[in-house]
Scaffold this motif. Structure first.
Motif, PDB file in Angstrom:
ATOM      1  N   TYR A  87      43.142  42.044  17.782  1.00 28.00           N
ATOM      2  CA  TYR A  87      43.320  41.192  19.045  1.00 28.00           C
ATOM      3  C   TYR A  87      43.718  39.628  18.781  1.00 28.00           C
ATOM      4  N   GLU A  88      44.544  39.211  19.756  1.00 30.01           N
ATOM      5  CA  GLU A  88      44.567  37.843  20.020  1.00 30.01           C
ATOM      6  C   GLU A  88      44.168  37.102  20.664  1.00 30.01           C
ATOM      7  N   TYR A  89      42.923  36.699  21.669  1.00 30.29           N
ATOM      8  CA  TYR A  89      42.329  36.509  23.167  1.00 30.29           C
ATOM      9  C   TYR A  89      41.036  37.367  23.056  1.00 30.29           C
ATOM     10  N   VAL A  90      40.037  36.524  22.595  1.00 29.06           N
ATOM     11  CA  VAL A  90      38.438  37.641  22.985  1.00 29.06           C
ATOM     12  C   VAL A  90      37.598  36.656  23.717  1.00 29.06           C
ATOM     13  N   MET A  91      37.066  37.557  24.546  1.00 30.56           N
ATOM     14  CA  MET A  91      35.901  36.542  25.084  1.00 30.56           C
ATOM     15  C   MET A  91      34.298  37.635  25.514  1.00 30.56           C
ATOM     16  N   GLN A  92      33.783  36.476  25.354  1.00 29.61           N
ATOM     17  CA  GLN A  92      32.301  37.047  25.444  1.00 29.61           C
ATOM     18  C   GLN A  92      31.742  37.081  27.317  1.00 29.61           C
ATOM     19  N   GLY A  93      31.137  38.340  27.538  1.00 31.33           N
ATOM     20  CA  GLY A  93      30.162  37.675  29.024  1.00 31.33           C
ATOM     21  C   GLY A  93      29.609  39.110  28.737  1.00 31.33           C
ATOM     22  N   LYS A  94      29.450  38.694  30.858  1.00 26.50           N
ATOM     23  CA  LYS A  94      28.395  39.243  30.895  1.00 26.50           C
ATOM     24  C   LYS A  94      28.877  40.271  32.263  1.00 26.50           C
ATOM     25  N   LEU A  95      28.840  41.895  32.702  1.00 28.18           N
ATOM     26  CA  LEU A  95      29.194  42.840  33.458  1.00 28.18           C
ATOM     27  C   LEU A  95      27.538  42.754  34.944  1.00 28.18           C
ATOM     28  N   PHE A  96      27.782  41.270  35.619  1.00 32.06           N
ATOM     29  CA  PHE A  96      27.367  40.871  36.647  1.00 32.06           C
ATOM     30  C   PHE A  96      27.410  41.679  38.662  1.00 32.06           C
ATOM     31  N   ARG A  97      28.080  42.471  38.620  1.00 28.87           N
ATOM     32  CA  ARG A  97      28.297  43.602  39.497  1.00 28.87           C
ATOM     33  C   ARG A  97      29.349  45.047  38.988  1.00 28.87           C
ATOM     34  N   ILE A  98      28.246  46.223  39.768  1.00 28.20           N
ATOM     35  CA  ILE A  98      29.591  47.623  40.174  1.00 28.20           C
ATOM     36  C   ILE A  98      29.534  47.691  41.599  1.00 28.20           C
ATOM     37  N   SER A  99      30.350  47.837  42.370  1.00 27.22           N
ATOM     38  CA  SER A  99      30.458  48.667  42.953  1.00 27.22           C
ATOM     39  C   SER A  99      30.731  49.533  43.251  1.00 27.22           C
ATOM     40  N   GLU A 100      30.919  49.993  44.835  1.00 29.82           N
ATOM     41  CA  GLU A 100      31.948  51.867  44.537  1.00 29.82           C
ATOM     42  C   GLU A 100      31.715  52.127  46.809  1.00 29.82           C
ATOM     43  N   SER A 101      33.229  52.006  46.726  1.00 34.33           N
ATOM     44  CA  SER A 101      33.520  52.031  48.505  1.00 34.33           C
ATOM     45  C   SER A 101      33.090  53.563  48.551  1.00 34.33           C
ATOM     46  N   SER A 102      32.937  54.218  49.288  1.00 36.64           N
ATOM     47  CA  SER A 102      32.433  55.487  49.634  1.00 36.64           C
ATOM     48  C   SER A 102      33.373  56.223  50.335  1.00 36.64           C
ATOM     49  N   GLY A 103      33.313  57.386  50.794  1.00 39.69           N
ATOM     50  CA  GLY A 103      34.455  58.318  51.382  1.00 39.69           C
ATOM     51  C   GLY A 103      35.671  58.397  50.152  1.00 39.69           C
ATOM     52  N   HIS A 104      36.759  59.452  50.777  1.00 44.48           N
ATOM     53  CA  HIS A 104      37.444  60.296  49.642  1.00 44.48           C
ATOM     54  C   HIS A 104      38.385  59.254  49.146  1.00 44.48           C
ATOM     55  N   GLY A 105      38.919  59.164  47.885  1.00 47.64           N
ATOM     56  CA  GLY A 105      39.928  58.573  47.627  1.00 47.64           C
ATOM     57  C   GLY A 105      38.537  56.940  47.506  1.00 47.64           C
ATOM     58  N   GLY A 106      37.534  57.331  46.985  1.00 51.62           N
ATOM     59  CA  GLY A 106      36.918  55.311  47.337  1.00 51.62           C
ATOM     60  C   GLY A 106      37.212  54.704  45.385  1.00 51.62           C
ATOM     61  N   LYS A 107      37.140  53.777  45.710  1.00 48.51           N
ATOM     62  CA  LYS A 107      37.381  53.053  44.867  1.00 48.51           C
ATOM     63  C   LYS A 107      35.867  52.180  43.852  1.00 48.51           C
ATOM     64  N   ALA A 108      35.968  51.845  42.319  1.00 47.05           N
ATOM     65  CA  ALA A 108      35.018  51.526  42.194  1.00 47.05           C
ATOM     66  C   ALA A 108      35.240  49.828  41.921  1.00 47.05           C
ATOM     67  N   GLU A 109      34.080  48.593  41.471  1.00 49.13           N
ATOM     68  CA  GLU A 109      34.804  47.778  40.771  1.00 49.13           C
ATOM     69  C   GLU A 109      33.303  47.050  39.956  1.00 49.13           C
ATOM     70  N   ILE A 110      34.226  46.333  39.140  1.00 50.45           N
ATOM     71  CA  ILE A 110      33.231  45.250  38.343  1.00 50.45           C
ATOM     72  C   ILE A 110      33.788  44.503  38.171  1.00 50.45           C
ATOM     73  N   ASP A 111      32.812  43.416  38.163  1.00 48.69           N
ATOM     74  CA  ASP A 111      33.245  41.957  37.683  1.00 48.69           C
ATOM     75  C   ASP A 111      32.675  41.595  36.705  1.00 48.69           C
ATOM     76  N   ALA A 112      32.911  40.739  35.831  1.00 49.70           N
ATOM     77  CA  ALA A 112      32.070  40.744  34.910  1.00 49.70           C
ATOM     78  C   ALA A 112      32.543  38.637  34.869  1.00 49.70           C
ATOM     79  N   SER A 113      31.809  37.660  34.282  1.00 44.63           N
ATOM     80  CA  SER A 113      31.521  36.491  34.011  1.00 44.63           C
ATOM     81  C   SER A 113      32.093  36.250  32.561  1.00 44.63           C
ATOM     82  N   PHE A 114      32.497  35.829  32.560  1.00 45.23           N
ATOM     83  CA  PHE A 114      33.034  35.066  30.957  1.00 45.23           C
ATOM     84  C   PHE A 114      32.685  33.237  30.710  1.00 45.23           C
ATOM     85  N   GLY A 115      32.432  33.530  30.763  1.00 48.18           N
ATOM     86  CA  GLY A 115      31.468  31.554  30.880  1.00 48.18           C
ATOM     87  C   GLY A 115      32.000  31.119  31.852  1.00 48.18           C
ATOM     88  N   GLY A 116      32.576  31.429  32.856  1.00 51.87           N
ATOM     89  CA  GLY A 116      32.583  31.321  34.340  1.00 51.87           C
ATOM     90  C   GLY A 116      33.946  31.533  34.525  1.00 51.87           C
TER      91      GLY A 116
END
Length: 144
Positions: A87-116
């Motif tokens: 790869y050409e660009y690499v960042m190290q970080g941490k996953l800080f949130r996982i959320s899932e919306s309910s209902g049919h066709g719900g979406k999942a969302e993950i949030d991570a921070s790579f040094g801000g």
């Protein structure tokens, strides 16, 4: 062999959708081709400039070690090959949130921070099943 947690090709739809906030950071808004995922990602634009309409491959991995062993957190110089070599660009970080919306066709969302520098990845929950809260992540990008 290292198992990728996520791997897809994204097309950049917009740059800085909320307006420019920092001189050397660009927030990209992109959509993936294979899994139809939506992403906001902050990138150091001084090191790795991106343009609207460009495509890039993005992978998320728990380690850079090709044999899949956990990463020690220390950079060891030498001739040892790693996932980062592909790869050409690499960042190290941490996953800080996982959320899932309910209902049919719900979406999942993950949030991570790579040094801000933040990433928000949203889409079908089946593509987010390998992620765990407080998981260390490596984000890897290369233009296609």
């Amino acid at each position: 062999m290292v198992e990728l947690l996520f791997d897809d090709i994204f097309k950049i739809e917009r740059l800085n959708p909320d307006g420019k906030k920092f001189d050397k950071v660009t927030r990209i808004e992109a959509k993936s081709e294979k899994f139809d995922m939506f992403m906001h990602l902050d990138v150091n634009s001084e090191i790795y400039p991106l343009k609207e309409g460009e495509k890039f491959s993005m992978a998320l991995a728990p380690t850079l070690n090709l044999d899949g062993t956990p990463d020690t957190g220390y950079f060891l110089q030498g001739n040892r090959k790693s996932l980062a070599d592909r790869y050409e660009y690499v960042m190290q970080g941490k996953l800080f949130r996982i959320s899932e919306s309910s209902g049919h066709g719900g979406k999942a969302e993950i949030d991570a921070s790579f040094g801000g520098l933040l990433m928000m990845l949203k889409g079908d929950p089946s593509h987010c099943s390998k992620f765990e809260l407080d998981q260390r992540l490596f984000l890897l990008i290369r233009k296609v």
